[in-house]
Enzyme design. Structure first.
Site, mmCIF file in Angstrom:
data_model
loop_
_atom_site.group_PDB
_atom_site.id
_atom_site.type_symbol
_atom_site.label_atom_id
_atom_site.label_comp_id
_atom_site.label_asym_id
_atom_site.label_seq_id
_atom_site.Cartn_x
_atom_site.Cartn_y
_atom_site.Cartn_z
ATOM 1 C CG ASP A 289 -2.202 0.845 0.912
ATOM 2 O OD1 ASP A 289 -2.157 1.672 -0.022
ATOM 3 O OD2 ASP A 289 -3.206 0.711 1.622
HETATM 4 C C1 NOJ Z 1 -4.166 3.802 -0.017
HETATM 5 C C2 NOJ Z 1 -5.310 2.868 0.228
HETATM 6 O O1 NOJ Z 1 -5.180 2.258 1.490
HETATM 7 C C3 NOJ Z 1 -5.455 1.787 -0.822
HETATM 8 O O2 NOJ Z 1 -6.650 1.111 -0.600
HETATM 9 C C4 NOJ Z 1 -5.401 2.375 -2.196
HETATM 10 O O3 NOJ Z 1 -5.558 1.358 -3.165
HETATM 11 C C5 NOJ Z 1 -4.078 3.100 -2.381
HETATM 12 N N1 NOJ Z 1 -3.971 4.165 -1.406
HETATM 13 C C6 NOJ Z 1 -3.919 3.666 -3.785
HETATM 14 O O4 NOJ Z 1 -4.779 4.711 -3.981
#
Ligand code: NOJ
Length: 744
Positions: A289
């Site tokens: 993430d």
């Molecule tokens: C953070 C989020 O936790 C995740 O779910 C998401 O896919 C990513 N950012 C990318 O935007």
């Protein structure tokens, strides 16, 4: 113009693949092609494939941070997210393919969660439909529109189980139950990747199961907070939906921000290598993430980013989302012998594998067809599917004296800021959804019931304590026969980084409801929110409560059709709605404890209960009303015994006893009465959504097999234990018929 190196690359891929045509199954051909590319790559180019950078957006549209274009050209960045539109994707892909030394195409990822342009209800809302075909179709439509807009990778499905409505991200998941969550996870993967997982199809997307693992259990519901749970709870409750999505063929997984048992997920060899790749047999790529490698420094398991990067790569991370850690440190770490190049090769192999599976080497521009984009985005059948899903997602929580459905021509006062909003209907992660294109609930109510029969006043804002609009709202309500009060949370009050300690309706909206109540007119409360809320007060005051979540592009029309009975509501909650925030976590599949109470007014002080609140939820898991009523017969079992290799049929007759045709979600639960470890008081094991005409009845049969009763036993082996079971069937987890059987 292609350069010589790229021509050599293409030729060597073709040659190698054709020399080895004996091994001609598609998977081994892809492996051969991957190997042939890998052989040509420098260490720096390999690391470039492990890098994912974001695109920004400004008034001109998508753009890249200074330096990223160069990184693509130099082979230092192999993947981009947040960039879409065919024109922009084409521009970046052209740089990767025609200007980098090897011409390896880019992956383009984006959070296409509940639609791309045509937005469906938020995922929690979709889950309340319990309609797997419609959920799969929702993901299919999202994939078609996103792929037509240049994308090839979605960061979905989010399959995190959660029992904590304080956590804003419950809006993105499928609720609290591992069985239902697993079925929905599979449906979404099928929708995104296509029924036969044909990633090469130009209208499918690579799915990404997230967030691995147990991100849905942050302590106190605070986003990004510590997760700590027993291994048994993790394996039996939190892991199943990830496993289901992987078994369904999802080819990428995103790590979570949280730690589990003291180890941040992005540095957990147990999670990423032993469990995910070892036990679950996952063959795809693992992406972190957003900057979660760097965050391991804050977690306190690494001194600096470089050290965190080593932990991540050794744990099994293949791609660093936005952290720039692999890009900055990995080459030197390999050169210094801190990490073997073999490990890098494995990671790059997994990235290249999905690029081949997507067919990007054959045609890097396959997602960049402007004519197709124009034709498919907002296609009429997509809007129709979004409307259908929006109606199915709505949950009727209360309907005293059949105040709903409304009758055409009645004078209606529509009150509330959310009634006139289009942006809020899209919820969080609206992808490329465009609210200027949409109609609000108020617009749709006027269209249906006639301008002259709808009186509107904002009353108050969703957030804040300005009561200056109350007088006008009261005056407006006085002119009407019924009041439709649209209240809830603004769209950004749920989703990422939107945790709450108070889950009541915010601001002075409930106060406005109290005032309106004094008018003695029927009040219908339409709720827009992304999490279970404490609706105790609203439930006392309102005649009807309709939970509409954030219902998407067609949300206003769907709400109108449900309010007027053009569609008979059939949604059922997939998360428990507590009576108050202090009961959290509150979930139906809890344990009995040593001191259970069986009656809410149990007088014995030394029982597992509160002195200031009942234990019961306000609305239980699986709950939802209809404009008609359903009656359940007693359960019939084909036998009272289930053999270790046999099966058992459980049957119930459901009758539509009301005046409307309707749909009912028939639910099957079991309870293992005595185990080597304590067992939940109920566990969902099956469900079927049926449609019944007024007066009609249908027999619903579930087949129970021993594998449905397996769990992690005292010695942590997975399997069943013989003994007595209870079996329940009904229209929600509380109001059920009961029977018993013995597992031999
Ligand atoms: C953070 C989020 O936790 C995740 O779910 C998401 O896919 C990513 N950012 C990318 O935007």
């Amino acid at each position: 113009m292609k350069n010589i190196a790229q021509l050599i690359l293409m030729l060597s891929i073709i040659l190698l693949a054709s020399c080895q045509q004996k091994k001609s199954d598609p998977a081994s051909i892809i492996e051969q092609k991957v190997d042939s590319v890998l052989k040509l790559m420098t260490l720096e180019e390999k690391i470039g494939q492990m890098v994912l950078y974001t695109s920004d957006w400004d008034i001109t549209g998508p753009t890249l941070k200074k330096g990223y274009l160069e990184d693509i050209k130099n082979g230092h960045c192999g993947n981009i997210f947040n960039a879409h539109t065919t024109a922009y994707v084409h521009k970046l892909q052209k740089i990767a393919v025609e200007e980098s030394r090897l011409g390896i195409p880019l992956l383009f990822g984006y959070d296409v969660i509940h639609g791309h342009k045509t937005i469906f209800p938020i995922s929690l809302g979709e889950s309340a439909s319990w309609d797997l075909v419609a959920i799969e179709n929702g993901a299919r439509v999202a994939a078609i529109e996103a792929a037509a807009s240049g994308l090839n990778w979605t960061f979905a499905p989010m399959v995190d189980i959660s029992v904590d409505p304080r956590w804003g991200r419950v809006s993105e998941g499928a609720g609290e139950d591992p069985f239902l969550g697993s079925r929905i996870a599979e449906a979404r993967v099928r929708g995104f990747q296509g029924k036969d997982n044909n990633l090469a199809d130009t209208l499918t997307l690579l799915a990404c199961v997230k967030h691995f693992a147990a991100y849905g259990a942050p302590q106190a519901g605070r986003d990004y907070n510590t997760v700590d749970m027993s291994q048994r709870v993790f394996l039996d409750t939190y892991l199943p939906p990830y496993k289901a999505a992987i078994d369904a063929g999802a080819m990428s997984v995103m790590t979570s921000f949280n730690e589990l048992d003291g180890v941040p997920a992005s540095g957990s060899k147990y999670l990423l290598t032993d469990l995910l790749r070892g036990k679950l047999g996952f063959k795809g790529l693992v992406v972190t993430d957003h900057t979660s490698i760097n965050e391991m420094v804050n977690h306190g398991v690494a001194d600096n980013d470089a050290e965190a990067g080593l932990l991540a790569v050794k744990a099994g991370v293949d791609m660093d989302m936005q952290g720039e850690v692999f890009f900055k440190y990995l080459k030197k770490q390999v050169d210094d012998g801190l990490v073997e190049e073999k490990l890098i090769d494995e990671a790059v192999r997994r990235v290249l594998r999905v690029k081949f599976m997507l067919g990007l080497f054959d045609d890097p521009y396959k997602y960049c067809n402007e004519a197709r984009e124009k034709q498919l985005v907002y296609a009429p059948e997509h809007l129709e599917a979004a409307l259908d899903m929006a109606k199915k997602s709505m949950v009727l929580l209360k309907n005293n004296n059949n105040v709903l459905p409304l009758k055409k021509g009645e004078k209606i006062a529509v009150i509330g800021e959310l009634a006139a909003s289009t942006r809020d209907l899209l919820g969080s992660w609206k992808a490329a959804g465009d609210w200027d294109f949409m109609k609000s609930t108020l617009d749709e109510l006027k269209l249906y019931n006639g301008e002259k029969n709808i009186f509107f006043a904002e009353g108050c804002k969703t957030i804040g304590n300005d009561r200056s609009g109350f007088t006008q709202a009261m005056a407006t309500a006085r002119k009407a026969e019924k009041i439709v009060l649209v209240i809830g949370e603004n769209w950004d009050w749920s989703g990422e980084a939107a945790s709450r300690t108070n889950i009541k309706i915010p601001g002075v909206q409930t106060e406005l409801l109290e005032k309106l109540k004094a008018l003695n007119k029927p009040i219908i409360v339409v709720l827009m929110n992304g999490r279970p809320l404490d609706l105790t007060r609203e439930n006392e005051l309102a005649d009807a409560l309709l939970e509409t979540w954030y219902a998407g592009t067609m949300g206003g029309k769907a709400i109108t059709q449900v309010l007027y009975g053009e569609y008979n509501p059939s949604g059922k909650l997939t998360m428990t709605f507590p009576m108050n925030v202090g009961q959290i976590p509150l979930y139906y599949n809890a344990k009995n404890t040593g001191r259970p109470i069986y009656l809410p007014n149990d007088k014995d002080k030394y029982k597992s209960k509160y002195i200031d609140s009942p234990n019961d939820p306000l609305f239980p898991f699986g709950y939802g009303l209809s404009y008609t009523t359903f009656a359940y017969s007693d359960i019939k079992l084909s036998s009272n015994e289930l053999a270790a290799k046999g099966d058992l049929k459980a049957t119930v007759r459901v009758t539509n006893t009301g005046k409307y045709d309707g749909e009912e979600v028939v639910q099957l639960y079991v309870r293992d009465l005595v185990g080597s470890v304590t067992r939940p008081v109920k566990e969902l094991k099956g469900f079927e959504k049926i449609r019944l005409k007024a007066g009609e009845s249908k027999v619903v049969t579930f087949t129970i097999t021993p594998d449905m009763l397996a769990f992690h036993r005292l010695d942590m082996t997975y399997g069943t234990e013989p003994g007595d079971y209870k079996l329940f069937m009904g229209g929600n987890s509380r109001d059920v018929k009961e029977a018993g059987f013995k597992l031999k």
